[in-house]
Motif scaffolding. Structure first.
Motif, mmCIF file in Angstrom:
data_model
loop_
_atom_site.group_PDB
_atom_site.id
_atom_site.type_symbol
_atom_site.label_atom_id
_atom_site.label_comp_id
_atom_site.label_asym_id
_atom_site.label_seq_id
_atom_site.Cartn_x
_atom_site.Cartn_y
_atom_site.Cartn_z
ATOM 1 N N MET A 107 59.978 32.128 53.197
ATOM 2 C CA MET A 107 58.915 31.170 53.532
ATOM 3 C C MET A 107 57.883 31.806 54.476
ATOM 4 S SD MET A 107 59.325 28.347 51.856
ATOM 5 C CE MET A 107 58.519 27.004 52.713
ATOM 6 N N GLN A 108 58.339 32.570 55.457
ATOM 7 C CA GLN A 108 57.421 33.238 56.385
ATOM 8 C C GLN A 108 56.522 34.228 55.657
ATOM 9 O OE1 GLN A 108 59.970 34.960 59.418
ATOM 10 N NE2 GLN A 108 58.941 33.728 60.972
ATOM 11 N N ASN A 109 57.117 35.034 54.796
ATOM 12 C CA ASN A 109 56.322 36.032 54.069
ATOM 13 C C ASN A 109 55.331 35.384 53.113
ATOM 14 O OD1 ASN A 109 57.057 38.710 54.993
ATOM 15 N ND2 ASN A 109 59.097 38.228 54.252
ATOM 16 N N LEU A 110 55.716 34.312 52.460
ATOM 17 C CA LEU A 110 54.783 33.611 51.576
ATOM 18 C C LEU A 110 53.675 32.943 52.385
ATOM 19 C CD1 LEU A 110 57.189 32.104 48.908
ATOM 20 C CD2 LEU A 110 55.639 34.051 48.652
ATOM 21 N N SER A 111 54.011 32.464 53.559
ATOM 22 C CA SER A 111 52.997 31.877 54.438
ATOM 23 C C SER A 111 51.990 32.944 54.874
ATOM 24 C CB SER A 111 53.675 31.245 55.657
ATOM 25 O OG SER A 111 52.719 30.638 56.482
ATOM 26 N N ARG A 112 52.487 34.129 55.219
ATOM 27 C CA ARG A 112 51.587 35.245 55.566
ATOM 28 C C ARG A 112 50.711 35.619 54.380
ATOM 29 N NH1 ARG A 112 56.250 38.314 57.592
ATOM 30 N NH2 ARG A 112 56.729 37.322 59.551
ATOM 31 N N ARG A 113 51.302 35.641 53.200
ATOM 32 C CA ARG A 113 50.544 35.966 51.984
ATOM 33 C C ARG A 113 49.424 34.952 51.760
ATOM 34 N NH1 ARG A 113 48.329 39.602 48.870
ATOM 35 N NH2 ARG A 113 48.541 39.185 46.664
ATOM 36 N N THR A 114 49.715 33.683 52.048
ATOM 37 C CA THR A 114 48.706 32.630 51.930
ATOM 38 C C THR A 114 47.530 32.924 52.856
ATOM 39 O OG1 THR A 114 50.344 30.982 51.324
ATOM 40 C CG2 THR A 114 48.293 30.157 52.227
ATOM 41 N N GLU A 115 47.820 33.347 54.075
ATOM 42 C CA GLU A 115 46.757 33.662 55.038
ATOM 43 C C GLU A 115 45.929 34.856 54.575
ATOM 44 O OE1 GLU A 115 45.685 31.846 57.627
ATOM 45 O OE2 GLU A 115 47.142 30.425 56.841
ATOM 46 N N VAL A 116 46.586 35.870 54.028
ATOM 47 C CA VAL A 116 45.866 37.043 53.510
ATOM 48 C C VAL A 116 44.951 36.625 52.367
ATOM 49 C CG1 VAL A 116 46.148 39.238 52.260
ATOM 50 C CG2 VAL A 116 47.574 38.744 54.264
ATOM 51 N N LEU A 117 45.470 35.804 51.466
ATOM 52 C CA LEU A 117 44.659 35.335 50.333
ATOM 53 C C LEU A 117 43.469 34.518 50.817
ATOM 54 C CD1 LEU A 117 47.514 34.302 47.881
ATOM 55 C CD2 LEU A 117 45.975 36.265 47.641
ATOM 56 N N ARG A 118 43.696 33.673 51.813
ATOM 57 C CA ARG A 118 42.614 32.849 52.358
ATOM 58 C C ARG A 118 41.548 33.741 53.014
ATOM 59 N NH1 ARG A 118 45.203 29.314 55.906
ATOM 60 N NH2 ARG A 118 45.683 28.060 54.092
ATOM 61 N N THR A 119 41.976 34.729 53.789
ATOM 62 C CA THR A 119 41.047 35.647 54.444
ATOM 63 C C THR A 119 40.249 36.441 53.415
ATOM 64 O OG1 THR A 119 42.539 35.837 56.335
ATOM 65 C CG2 THR A 119 40.880 37.558 56.097
ATOM 66 N N ASP A 120 40.931 36.931 52.378
ATOM 67 C CA ASP A 120 40.230 37.668 51.321
ATOM 68 C C ASP A 120 39.200 36.776 50.629
ATOM 69 O OD1 ASP A 120 41.678 39.942 51.849
ATOM 70 O OD2 ASP A 120 43.004 39.766 50.102
ATOM 71 N N ALA A 121 39.558 35.532 50.375
ATOM 72 C CA ALA A 121 38.628 34.600 49.720
ATOM 73 C C ALA A 121 37.412 34.349 50.611
ATOM 74 C CB ALA A 121 39.325 33.292 49.393
#
Length: 186
Positions: free
Chosen positions: A106-120
């Motif tokens: 869950m933590q890693n997927l949450s971090r991935r969400t933040e990376v995707l949001r930042t990239d967007a």
């Protein structure tokens, strides 16, 4: 706390627990992350976690960690960014001779969400910057008041070239262009 107590009493009644489990299994089987998931990755992860928390609260029992990880992997299997992250985490855990933990996933997927949001957000900023600087003609400020053809940035990239850049390279490009634009306005 009164509402929570009443909810717990309702769901812990013999017939209601089986109803809750049936609802849970139906909901968890249909919960799937996709590009069009309303609320995005953060909302999906919250919804997934809430399903398990509700079940555990009502039954008074913790769900098996590996069951949760398996259900999470199935729920993200059709969303490439999360599926890739899950696969990488599972490979690392396997190489270490351990099981992938639910909280770690869950933590890693949450971090991935933040990376995707930042990239967007960076893509939006770059698109706005490109729109503001990609004009066919710009005003000539010399004495004749004429027009001259627009000259592209020396660091102009095609869409394919840009997509191959790492997030760090994209950020550096964006910063250079902003600095160039700021300097041209002064």
């Amino acid at each position: 706390h009164l509402a929570l107590k009443e909810l717990r009493e309702y769901y812990t009644a013999k017939g209601n627990v089986s109803t809750l489990r049936s609802e849970f299994h139906r909901d968890i089987a249909t919960l799937r992350m996709s590009k069009s998931y309303k609320g995005g990755g953060s909302k999906f992860l919250s919804d997934f976690q809430t399903l398990y928390l509700d079940l555990e609260e009502a039954t008074g029992k913790s769900a098996d960690e590996q069951e949760k990880v398996g259900q999470l992997a199935a729920a993200v299997s059709e969303y490439p960014p999360f599926e890739q992250t899950m696969t990488q985490m599972e490979l690392v855990a396997q190489r270490m001779g351990a099981d992938l933990g639910y909280h770690e996933a869950m933590q890693n997927l949450s971090r991935r969400t933040e990376v995707l949001r930042t990239d967007a957000q960076r893509r939006v900023q770059m698109n706005e910057l490109n729109k503001s600087t990609d004009r066919k003609y710009v005003q000539n400020t010399d004495s004749n008041g004429g027009r001259k053809p627009f000259v592209r940035h020396s660091d102009f990239l095609t869409e394919a070239e840009y997509s191959r850049l790492t997030p760090t390279q994209k950020s550096a490009l964006w910063q250079r262009r902003l600095a160039t634009k700021a300097n041209s306005l002064t």
